[in-house]
Design an enzyme around this catalytic site. Structure first.
Site, PDB file in Angstrom:
ATOM      1  NE  ARG A 172      61.792 102.614   8.272  1.00 47.26           N
ATOM      2  CZ  ARG A 172      61.396 103.078   7.240  1.00 47.26           C
ATOM      3  NH1 ARG A 172      60.009 103.007   6.780  1.00 47.26           N
ATOM      4  NH2 ARG A 172      62.124 103.516   6.366  1.00 47.26           N
TER       5      ARG A 172
ATOM      6  CD  GLU B 184      64.722 101.766   9.687  1.00 48.89           C
ATOM      7  OE1 GLU B 184      64.472 102.663   9.744  1.00 48.89           O
ATOM      8  OE2 GLU B 184      64.951 101.249   8.568  1.00 48.89           O
TER       9      GLU B 184
ATOM     10  CB  SER C 142      67.341 104.439   8.180  1.00 48.98           C
ATOM     11  OG  SER C 142      67.255 104.923   7.039  1.00 48.98           O
TER      12      SER C 142
HETATM   13  N1  EPU Z   1      68.405 115.643   6.146  1.00 49.71           N
HETATM   14  C1  EPU Z   1      69.507 116.445   6.650  1.00 49.71           C
HETATM   15  N2  EPU Z   1      70.771 115.806   7.033  1.00 49.71           N
HETATM   16  C2  EPU Z   1      71.174 114.613   6.605  1.00 49.71           C
HETATM   17  C3  EPU Z   1      70.301 113.895   6.189  1.00 49.71           C
HETATM   18  C4  EPU Z   1      68.915 114.074   6.034  1.00 49.71           C
HETATM   19  O1  EPU Z   1      69.130 117.672   6.997  1.00 49.71           O
HETATM   20  O2  EPU Z   1      72.177 114.273   6.971  1.00 49.71           O
HETATM   21  C5  EPU Z   1      67.240 115.839   6.102  1.00 49.71           C
HETATM   22  C6  EPU Z   1      67.017 115.794   4.265  1.00 49.71           C
HETATM   23  O3  EPU Z   1      67.295 117.002   3.762  1.00 49.71           O
HETATM   24  C7  EPU Z   1      65.567 115.584   4.316  1.00 49.71           C
HETATM   25  C8  EPU Z   1      65.094 115.004   5.570  1.00 49.71           C
HETATM   26  O4  EPU Z   1      66.320 115.169   6.596  1.00 49.71           O
HETATM   27  O5  EPU Z   1      64.832 117.107   4.645  1.00 49.71           O
HETATM   28  C9  EPU Z   1      64.861 113.818   5.275  1.00 49.71           C
HETATM   29  O6  EPU Z   1      66.049 112.818   4.710  1.00 49.71           O
HETATM   30  P1  EPU Z   1      65.642 111.778   3.469  1.00 49.71           P
HETATM   31  O7  EPU Z   1      64.845 112.392   2.503  1.00 49.71           O
HETATM   32  O8  EPU Z   1      67.175 111.116   3.084  1.00 49.71           O
HETATM   33  O9  EPU Z   1      64.899 110.620   4.245  1.00 49.71           O
HETATM   34  P2  EPU Z   1      64.826 109.857   5.412  1.00 49.71           P
HETATM   35  O10 EPU Z   1      63.603 110.031   6.119  1.00 49.71           O
HETATM   36  O11 EPU Z   1      66.249 110.145   6.210  1.00 49.71           O
HETATM   37  C10 EPU Z   1      63.530 107.930   4.955  1.00 49.71           C
HETATM   38  C11 EPU Z   1      63.863 106.467   5.147  1.00 49.71           C
HETATM   39  C12 EPU Z   1      64.598 105.748   4.099  1.00 49.71           C
HETATM   40  C13 EPU Z   1      64.075 105.775   2.637  1.00 49.71           C
HETATM   41  C14 EPU Z   1      64.061 107.595   2.368  1.00 49.71           C
HETATM   42  C15 EPU Z   1      63.225 107.797   0.985  1.00 49.71           C
HETATM   43  C16 EPU Z   1      63.678 106.277   7.606  1.00 49.71           C
HETATM   44  C17 EPU Z   1      64.352 106.089   9.014  1.00 49.71           C
HETATM   45  N3  EPU Z   1      64.505 106.270   6.533  1.00 49.71           N
HETATM   46  O12 EPU Z   1      64.851 108.560   4.734  1.00 49.71           O
HETATM   47  O13 EPU Z   1      64.596 104.350   4.401  1.00 49.71           O
HETATM   48  O14 EPU Z   1      64.702 105.300   1.606  1.00 49.71           O
HETATM   49  O15 EPU Z   1      63.161 108.217   3.442  1.00 49.71           O
HETATM   50  O16 EPU Z   1      62.011 107.581   0.953  1.00 49.71           O
HETATM   51  O17 EPU Z   1      62.217 106.434   7.572  1.00 49.71           O
HETATM   52  C18 EPU Z   1      65.749 102.745   5.491  1.00 49.71           C
HETATM   53  O18 EPU Z   1      64.813 102.446   6.327  1.00 49.71           O
HETATM   54  O19 EPU Z   1      66.910 101.961   5.713  1.00 49.71           O
HETATM   55  C19 EPU Z   1      65.707 103.808   4.604  1.00 49.71           C
HETATM   56  C20 EPU Z   1      66.877 103.796   3.812  1.00 49.71           C
END
Ligand code: EPU
Length: 304
Positions: free
Chosen positions: A162, A283, A213
């Site tokens: 990012r 973000e 996010s």
């Molecule tokens: N998790 C929880 N509780 C929650 C949400 C998530 O325990 O309420 C856990 C999930 O189970 C998982 C981990 O946290 O083990 C990561 O969650 P997720 O797979 O949803 O991915 P993320 O890291 O929250 C990132 C990007 C997204 C992108 C997704 C998919 C960031 C801040 N966000 O989300 O990007 O779409 O991966 O690759 O890096 C954005 O930047 O706007 C965005 C949506």
């Protein structure tokens, strides 16, 4: 070159319906250039103008903003040259992903679910589903007051999670060239469908106002997981709430204001800081400055 007076300008323009959050007041001046040259022409005359794509990763204050803003949403040219694609900064992610797929070019499938535009995505090195801008970017066309137009290679962009060199410099991304891989159209389409299915099941749809996010993932951890552990899901502030299905999203389900969002962000930030001693970094960008409480909260949230 034409006079700046020929470039589309809207004064006291209510930005609310242009943002994905469906929040925001009047901005004193909003320019809509149709080319990189028009954009630079504005910047030469109004060097303090702030540049945005289509306000997908941005919270605009409901109390408006007294400055000048440039929306690059109409700089939306796409050119294909064999495996290369050159895109203007205002091209929307899903549009570019679909166009690349039609040309049998793979590498941008992750953009299908991102409402942002190329400029913002390059600026922040957007990523999802194991793909990132930094994996496919050949070069970016940048601009600054001092140096004018120039081009940076992938290495020179100093991409990280990012982040790009633009964060620490007054560089504006005007366009980008990507080098993609030839693949069968059906394979690309299948990957895009998979990404869309993930988005549908893990992230709020754009019909429900949101800005993606809210916080960046801290190194080696997940903002969503940390926030979830602090029990913020469903937490409400005025017209907005933390989404019940993912703790790192705020949804605007009841005509919320920017102050509602910032107050909620502060609660989320504070809970994670108190429980885990981790200071989450937003973000989303904030555009405002007319409301004292909002300025106060931003001093805490955007301290770095
Ligand atoms: N998790 C929880 N509780 C929650 C949400 C998530 O325990 O309420 C856990 C999930 O189970 C998982 C981990 O946290 O083990 C990561 O969650 P997720 O797979 O949803 O991915 P993320 O890291 O929250 C990132 C990007 C997204 C992108 C997704 C998919 C960031 C801040 N966000 O989300 O990007 O779409 O991966 O690759 O890096 C954005 O930047 O706007 C965005 C949506």
């Amino acid at each position: 070159m034409h006079n700046i007076t020929n470039i589309e300008l809207k004064e006291n323009f209510c930005i609310k319906n242009m943002t994905t959050f469906k929040i925001g007041g009047e901005i004193a001046k909003v320019y809509f250039p149709k080319s990189e040259f028009e954009c630079v022409e504005i910047l030469e005359k109004e060097p303090n103008a702030k540049v945005f794509g289509n306000f997908s990763n941005t919270l605009v204050s409901s109390y408006g903003c007294s400055g000048t803003v440039i929306s690059t949403s109409k700089i939306d040219n796409i050119i294909f040259e064999d495996t290369r694609v050159i895109a203007g900064c205002g091209v929307k992610g899903p549009m570019l992903a679909k166009a690349a797929a039609e040309h049998g070019l793979s590498g941008l499938e992750f953009m299908i679910g991102f409402p942002g535009s190329v400029g913002g995505e390059v600026y922040m090195n957007a990523s999802a589903h194991g793909q990132a801008i930094s994996d496919v970017l050949e070069s970016a066309t940048l601009y600054t007051d001092n140096e004018g137009f120039f081009r940076f290679s992938n290495d020179e962009m100093q991409f990280a999670y990012r982040k790009s060199i633009c964060h620490d410099n007054p560089y504006i991304v005007l366009g980008a060239e990507f080098n993609l891989k030839k693949k069968p159209v059906e394979e690309i389409q299948a990957k895009m469908n998979e990404n869309l299915a993930f988005r549908k099941s893990h992230q709020p749809m754009m019909t429900l106002g949101n800005a993606g996010s809210i916080f960046k993932n801290p190194k080696g951890d997940s903002a969503g997981r940390l926030l979830d552990a602090c029990g913020v899901k469903g937490l409400r502030s005025g017209g907005v709430k933390v989404w019940e299905n993912h703790a790192n999203f705020i949804v605007n389900d009841a005509n919320g204001t920017s102050t509602d969002v910032l107050e909620l962000m502060l609660q989320m930030y504070t809970r994670v800081k108190e429980r885990f001693n981790i200071e989450l970094e937003p973000e989303i960008k904030f555009l405002g400055g007319n409301n004292l409480r909002e300025v106060e909260i931003c001093k805490i949230l955007y301290q770095k």
